[in-house]
Enzyme design. Structure first.
Site, PDB file in Angstrom:
ATOM      1  CG  HIS A  19      -2.167  -0.905   1.441  1.00  0.00           C
ATOM      2  ND1 HIS A  19      -2.240  -1.814   2.167  1.00  0.00           N
ATOM      3  CD2 HIS A  19      -3.361  -1.951   0.763  1.00  0.00           C
ATOM      4  CE1 HIS A  19      -3.035  -2.184   2.747  1.00  0.00           C
ATOM      5  NE2 HIS A  19      -3.494  -2.150   1.426  1.00  0.00           N
ATOM      6  CE  LYS A  43     -14.382  -5.836   1.580  1.00  0.00           C
ATOM      7  NZ  LYS A  43     -13.413  -5.003   1.464  1.00  0.00           N
ATOM      8  NE  ARG A  91      -2.428  -7.481  -4.252  1.00  0.00           N
ATOM      9  CZ  ARG A  91      -3.403  -7.769  -3.178  1.00  0.00           C
ATOM     10  NH1 ARG A  91      -2.739  -8.434  -2.148  1.00  0.00           N
ATOM     11  NH2 ARG A  91      -4.502  -8.336  -3.654  1.00  0.00           N
ATOM     12  CB  SER A 129      -4.802  -6.207   4.422  1.00  0.00           C
ATOM     13  OG  SER A 129      -3.891  -5.123   4.016  1.00  0.00           O
TER      14      SER A 129
HETATM   15  O1  PNS Z   1      -8.805  -2.850   0.432  1.00  0.00           O
HETATM   16  P1  PNS Z   1     -10.197  -3.362  -0.158  1.00  0.00           P
HETATM   17  O2  PNS Z   1     -11.216  -4.074   1.208  1.00  0.00           O
HETATM   18  O3  PNS Z   1     -10.377  -4.262  -1.545  1.00  0.00           O
HETATM   19  O4  PNS Z   1     -10.919  -2.078  -1.045  1.00  0.00           O
HETATM   20  C1  PNS Z   1     -12.577  -1.963  -0.937  1.00  0.00           C
HETATM   21  C2  PNS Z   1     -12.978  -0.925  -0.816  1.00  0.00           C
HETATM   22  C3  PNS Z   1     -12.847   0.220   0.550  1.00  0.00           C
HETATM   23  C4  PNS Z   1     -12.540  -0.375  -1.574  1.00  0.00           C
HETATM   24  C5  PNS Z   1     -14.188  -0.811  -1.213  1.00  0.00           C
HETATM   25  O5  PNS Z   1     -15.182  -1.854  -1.171  1.00  0.00           O
HETATM   26  C6  PNS Z   1     -15.551   0.233  -1.572  1.00  0.00           C
HETATM   27  O6  PNS Z   1     -14.834   0.540  -2.404  1.00  0.00           O
HETATM   28  N1  PNS Z   1     -16.592  -0.088  -0.801  1.00  0.00           N
HETATM   29  C7  PNS Z   1     -17.387   1.723  -0.298  1.00  0.00           C
HETATM   30  C8  PNS Z   1     -19.248   1.427  -0.485  1.00  0.00           C
HETATM   31  C9  PNS Z   1     -19.209   1.119  -2.569  1.00  0.00           C
HETATM   32  O7  PNS Z   1     -18.615   2.367  -2.347  1.00  0.00           O
HETATM   33  N2  PNS Z   1     -19.080   0.201  -3.070  1.00  0.00           N
HETATM   34  C10 PNS Z   1     -19.662  -0.209  -4.695  1.00  0.00           C
HETATM   35  C11 PNS Z   1     -18.794   0.433  -5.730  1.00  0.00           C
HETATM   36  S1  PNS Z   1     -18.098  -1.371  -5.845  1.00  0.00           S
END
Ligand code: PNS
Length: 162
Positions: A19, A43, A91, A129
């Site tokens: 990150h 989550k 990745r 993570s």
């Molecule tokens: O590190 P991660 O868990 O892959 O991040 C995922 C994240 C937080 C970027 C994604 O789940 C997100 O954008 N969540 C906010 C909710 C949202 O907008 N969902 C619709 C778009 S997919």
């Protein structure tokens, strides 16, 4: 001249060297970077949201970067911040399908939002993570994958490494 503000969203549960690598690369492209830590209650994260924010702040700082938390739709948060760019790290190939779906969904929700994928450096291609959490929970050493702030946080939780 318009300032390019980008949002780098994620769960950061916890932040990894991968990150941080992406944050540094993004700062080479945009004027301001907002690292947005998703509360991600669904989550069931290992670390509290405030802790995840603090761990990032302790690990890496830059005058052009701030770390905040957010809840709800990412595109709404992006708009509130006056930004149009979403940064995501890519990745191995396995990331692609999920990332592609998210980028398309976000683009449909708000046409002005542009997702910019940055490739993780070779040494961080397999750092995640989830793997870090698993290694730490089994008492393994995570120092190669995470900043010192996170190593200490795991130790404080009783996950001391061998
Ligand atoms: O590190 P991660 O868990 O892959 O991040 C995922 C994240 C937080 C970027 C994604 O789940 C997100 O954008 N969540 C906010 C909710 C949202 O907008 N969902 C619709 C778009 S997919």
């Amino acid at each position: 001249m318009t300032r390019r503000i980008a949002i780098y969203p994620g769960s950061f549960d916890p932040v990894t060297m991968g990150h941080i690598d992406i944050m540094k690369r993004a700062l080479g492209i945009v004027d301001q970077l907002i690292v947005a830590v998703a509360k991600s209650k669904n989550k069931n994260p290992l670390f509290e949201c405030d802790t995840r924010v603090t761990l990032i702040q302790q690990a890496f700082q830059d005058d052009r970067m701030k770390v905040v938390s957010f809840d709800g739709l990412l595109v709404r948060f992006v708009r509130e911040q006056g930004a149009h760019i979403v940064i995501r790290g890519l990745r191995a190939v396995s990331d692609f399908e999920h990332e592609f779906k998210m980028a398309v969904a976000n683009g449909k929700l708000d046409k002005s939002v542009e997702t910019l994928f940055l490739m993780a450096s070779e040494s961080h291609q397999f750092t995640s993570s989830q793997i870090v959490r698993e290694i730490a929970s089994l008492g393994g050493t995570v120092e190669e994958f995470v900043p010192q702030s996170v190593v200490k946080a795991f130790e404080d939780m009783g996950h001391s490494s061998s």
